[in-house]
Motif scaffolding. Structure first.
Motif, short mmCIF file in Angstrom:
data_model
loop_
_atom_site.label_atom_id
_atom_site.label_comp_id
_atom_site.label_asym_id
_atom_site.label_seq_id
_atom_site.Cartn_x
_atom_site.Cartn_y
_atom_site.Cartn_z
N LYS A 1 50.96 53.00 42.79
CA LYS A 1 49.53 53.18 43.01
C LYS A 1 48.74 52.16 42.20
CE LYS A 1 50.23 58.17 43.51
NZ LYS A 1 49.95 59.52 42.93
N PRO A 2 47.90 51.36 42.83
CA PRO A 2 47.15 50.33 42.10
C PRO A 2 46.23 50.89 41.03
CG PRO A 2 46.38 50.50 44.39
CD PRO A 2 47.63 51.29 44.28
N GLU A 3 45.71 52.10 41.24
CA GLU A 3 44.80 52.67 40.24
C GLU A 3 45.50 52.94 38.91
OE1 GLU A 3 45.71 55.94 43.37
OE2 GLU A 3 45.30 53.79 43.32
N THR A 4 46.83 53.06 38.95
CA THR A 4 47.60 53.23 37.71
C THR A 4 47.29 52.10 36.73
OG1 THR A 4 49.39 54.39 38.82
CG2 THR A 4 49.93 53.28 36.74
N PHE A 5 47.18 50.90 37.25
CA PHE A 5 46.99 49.72 36.41
C PHE A 5 45.52 49.37 36.24
CE2 PHE A 5 50.86 49.50 38.96
CZ PHE A 5 51.81 49.57 37.96
N MET B 1 67.05 54.75 -5.04
CA MET B 1 65.72 55.11 -4.55
C MET B 1 65.84 55.84 -3.21
SD MET B 1 63.29 51.85 -5.46
CE MET B 1 61.83 52.85 -5.73
N LYS B 2 64.78 56.53 -2.83
CA LYS B 2 64.71 57.19 -1.55
C LYS B 2 63.87 56.35 -0.59
CE LYS B 2 65.30 62.04 -2.87
NZ LYS B 2 64.70 63.40 -2.75
N VAL B 3 64.43 56.11 0.59
CA VAL B 3 63.75 55.26 1.58
C VAL B 3 63.68 56.00 2.91
CG1 VAL B 3 63.70 53.03 2.74
CG2 VAL B 3 64.67 53.21 0.43
N SER B 4 62.48 56.15 3.44
CA SER B 4 62.28 56.75 4.76
C SER B 4 61.92 55.66 5.76
CB SER B 4 61.16 57.80 4.74
OG SER B 4 61.52 58.93 4.02
N PHE B 5 62.53 55.71 6.92
CA PHE B 5 62.16 54.81 8.02
C PHE B 5 61.51 55.66 9.11
CE2 PHE B 5 65.60 52.59 5.89
CZ PHE B 5 65.13 51.28 5.86
N LEU B 6 60.31 55.27 9.53
CA LEU B 6 59.57 56.03 10.53
C LEU B 6 59.39 55.20 11.80
CD1 LEU B 6 58.96 57.68 7.96
CD2 LEU B 6 56.64 58.01 8.82
N LYS B 7 59.74 55.78 12.93
CA LYS B 7 59.48 55.19 14.24
C LYS B 7 58.19 55.79 14.76
CE LYS B 7 60.34 52.71 17.90
NZ LYS B 7 60.28 51.24 17.83
N PRO B 8 57.16 54.98 15.06
CA PRO B 8 55.86 55.52 15.48
C PRO B 8 55.95 56.39 16.72
CG PRO B 8 55.66 53.20 14.90
CD PRO B 8 57.13 53.52 14.93
N PRO B 9 54.96 57.28 16.90
CA PRO B 9 54.96 58.17 18.07
C PRO B 9 54.83 57.40 19.38
CG PRO B 9 53.36 58.87 16.41
CD PRO B 9 53.83 57.51 16.02
N ILE B 10 55.12 58.10 20.47
CA ILE B 10 54.90 57.54 21.80
C ILE B 10 53.42 57.25 21.98
CG2 ILE B 10 54.89 58.09 24.28
CD1 ILE B 10 57.46 59.60 23.88
N GLY B 11 53.13 56.17 22.62
CA GLY B 11 51.74 55.81 22.90
C GLY B 11 51.68 54.83 24.04
N GLY B 12 50.72 53.94 23.97
CA GLY B 12 50.57 52.97 25.04
C GLY B 12 49.80 53.57 26.21
N ILE B 13 49.47 52.72 27.14
CA ILE B 13 48.66 53.13 28.28
C ILE B 13 49.45 54.01 29.24
CG2 ILE B 13 47.37 52.28 30.28
CD1 ILE B 13 46.79 49.75 28.56
N LEU B 14 50.70 53.63 29.49
CA LEU B 14 51.50 54.36 30.46
C LEU B 14 52.65 55.13 29.83
CD1 LEU B 14 51.72 51.67 33.31
CD2 LEU B 14 50.24 53.68 33.20
N ASP C 1 51.82 45.26 27.71
CA ASP C 1 53.04 46.01 28.01
C ASP C 1 53.81 45.42 29.18
OD1 ASP C 1 51.34 46.64 30.07
OD2 ASP C 1 51.24 48.79 29.63
N ILE C 2 53.46 44.23 29.61
CA ILE C 2 54.04 43.46 30.71
C ILE C 2 53.95 44.15 32.06
CG2 ILE C 2 55.54 42.11 29.19
CD1 ILE C 2 57.95 43.65 30.22
N VAL C 3 53.09 45.16 32.18
CA VAL C 3 52.77 45.70 33.50
C VAL C 3 51.26 45.71 33.72
CG1 VAL C 3 54.88 47.06 33.75
CG2 VAL C 3 52.85 48.10 32.68
N HIS C 4 50.52 45.01 32.83
CA HIS C 4 49.09 44.80 33.03
C HIS C 4 48.80 43.31 32.90
CE1 HIS C 4 48.89 49.14 32.10
NE2 HIS C 4 47.81 49.11 32.85
N ALA C 5 47.85 42.84 33.66
CA ALA C 5 47.46 41.43 33.60
C ALA C 5 46.49 41.23 32.45
CB ALA C 5 46.81 41.01 34.92
N VAL C 6 46.86 40.36 31.51
CA VAL C 6 45.97 40.03 30.40
C VAL C 6 45.51 38.58 30.50
CG1 VAL C 6 47.00 41.76 28.90
CG2 VAL C 6 47.86 39.41 28.84
N LEU D 1 60.94 56.21 31.04
CA LEU D 1 62.11 55.79 31.79
C LEU D 1 63.27 55.40 30.89
CD1 LEU D 1 63.28 55.29 34.58
CD2 LEU D 1 62.42 52.95 34.48
N THR D 2 62.95 54.71 29.81
CA THR D 2 63.98 54.27 28.86
C THR D 2 63.58 54.72 27.46
OG1 THR D 2 64.54 52.35 30.22
CG2 THR D 2 65.17 52.27 27.91
#
Length: 474
Positions: free
Chosen positions: A461-465, A1-14, A392-397, A19-20
């Motif tokens: 910058k605090p406004e980032t978060f 069979m043919k199997v494709s693995f897809l890694k989702p696009p970049i997203g998230g708040i920041l 994302d461990i850089v915002h307070a939930v 960086l990595t």
């Protein structure tokens, strides 16, 4: 069979991939097992291809099965959105969602575009699933899945028993060879990920790794590790083991065999400070295998703070380990957990500790209850948002003791503080000179340096978060 693995696009708040940015290790490990069984595989990294070109590549491959990797909670929306797009473009393809986050909270992924959620190690679940689909058998006969059934969803039972890691074939890196030059960490590229062990015996309350692996710890043999390293072309290798050198004798043997094989890499590893304190000779042995950088989950600056996260370590070990690494000339990045319940004095105490030990490369994670952790079980009723992008461990939930404005003023000041400390300790001119030399020799890319320097400014910058809280409220 043919199997494709897809890694989702970049997203998230920041967009923390700035960086990595690392290769999709899970999909190429699973693909290797499927290829060994005679199936044709494709890996599409939509973070690099972009959504439309990546979808077109997938459509041209005409897969029978499409696997989507959701490793992080922040990827949930992107994964389901991608599943819906795949099902629209390839209605006959069997869509499977797997990965760490999907395994620890499979019920969340119940969606009309998803044909199955894989729970557990993909190497154990995917081959029998693809085999069953090829034979026309009922997927319900394959253990380790969550499947739609009679208007609801049903589990097919626990995944198969985990095998020895040496039984798995080498990762199918040929499937991502065209992407390889683009992966990096801390400005260094190209970068390969390598796993030498899975699991963790410790039970930190903010981590789900030990639960996912049921407190087991499996290791690849030194011979297998050397064989895998020999097949890696990238000069930089990030070892993904949650605790490297947990088995000290194996760590010694690994260093001996890597050196004997003439392999030299720039290794980035993760380990504990108590291991460094007890066995500093390991650091010296690994320095003979190339360059070395160490990520340390220091977490807290006193024993009480360490106890609160069930770290099973001491402040004295943290302090001594950093001294040892400085004496040995090895780069290190300590990471600290910032508790939303902190007041101004707690932030000041952390800054003072960092100054005292000279930890100018420090990073800071906000204590975040993630599904599948003990902390989630304790605090899920207190979370202030159900927007998974904020986990994302850089915002307070969790509720903050200080006002959000004051909390983020203090949090962003931590990032400014370590940047200033770096300049004071190493000198601003020296820092830029070293980056310039790395650029000139091709060890790092200009785009990686630019993104890294940008994130240092953005996080100061605090406004980032704060911005995300306004968006979440709306």
């Amino acid at each position: 069979m043919k199997v494709s693995f897809l890694k989702p696009p970049i997203g998230g708040i920041l967009g923390l991939e700035m960086l990595t940015f690392v290769e999709p290790l899970g999909p190429i490990c699973v693909a290797a097992c499927l290829e060994r069984d005679g199936h044709d595989c494709q890996v599409v990294d939509l973070r690099l291809d972009g959504l439309e070109p990546g979808i077109e590549r997938t459509r041209a491959f005409a897969p029978d099965v499409v696997g989507l990797q959701c490793n992080f909670t922040t990827e949930r929306y992107r994964t389901l959105k991608l599943a819906a797009r795949v099902k629209k473009e390839l209605p006959d393809a069997f869509v499977v969602v797997g990965g760490h986050d999907a395994s620890r909270d499979p019920d969340w992924f119940r969606h009309s575009a998803v044909d199955a959620v894989a729970v557990g190690d993909g190497e154990e679940v995917m081959p029998p699933l693809v085999d069953a689909l090829e034979r026309g058998a009922d997927p319900a006969t394959v253990p380790g899945l969550l499947l739609p059934k009679d208007g609801g969803w049903a589990s097919t039972g626990a995944p198969p028993a985990r095998r020895a890691l040496d039984d798995y074939p080498l990762p199918a890196r040929h499937l991502i060879a065209h992407y390889a030059p683009h992966y990096y960490i801390n400005f260094r590229k190209p970068l390969a990920l390598m796993e030498t062990a899975r699991g963790c015996p410790f039970k930190c309350n903010f981590c789900s790794v030990w639960k996912f692996h049921e407190s087991s710890f499996r290791q690849k043999s030194p011979q297998r590790v050397v064989a895998e390293l020999a097949a890696i072309e990238a000069p930089n290798v990030f070892i993904t083991d949650d605790i490297f050198w947990l088995d000290v004798r194996r760590g010694e043997e690994l260093a001996k065999q890597i050196k004997a094989a003439g392999i030299r890499k720039y290794f980035t590893v993760q380990t504990r400070t108590d291991i460094i304190c007890k066995f500093p000779h390991l650091i010296e042995m690994w320095k003979e295998c190339g360059d070395l950088a160490i990520f340390l989950g220091v977490e807290a600056v006193d024993d009480a703070g360490l106890d609160r996260v069930n770290k099973s370590n001491t402040e004295a070990n943290n302090r001594r380990a950093l001294e040892i690494l400085k004496e040995l000339g090895v780069g290190f990045t300590p990471n600290f957990i910032v508790d939303p319940a902190w007041d101004h004095d707690d932030f000041a105490r952390l800054r003072d500790w960092i100054d005292d030990v000279g930890a100018y490369n420090s990073g800071f994670s906000i204590l975040t209850p993630l599904p599948g952790t003990d902390l989630w079980d304790e605090a899920s009723q207190q979370v202030t948002t159900d927007d998974w992008e904020m986990y994302d461990i850089v915002h307070a939930v969790l509720p903050t003791k200080l006002s959000l404005e004051d909390f983020y003023a203090e949090y962003s000041a931590l990032w400014r503080h370590v940047l200033d400390l770096r300049y004071r300790t190493r000198g601003k001119a020296r820092t830029y000179l070293q980056l310039g030399a790395a650029l000139a020799t091709g060890k790092v890319s200009f785009s990686a340096v630019r993104k890294g320097m940008n994130i240092a400014q953005v996080f100061s910058k605090p406004e980032t978060f704060l911005a995300a809280h306004g968006e979440a409220a709306s």
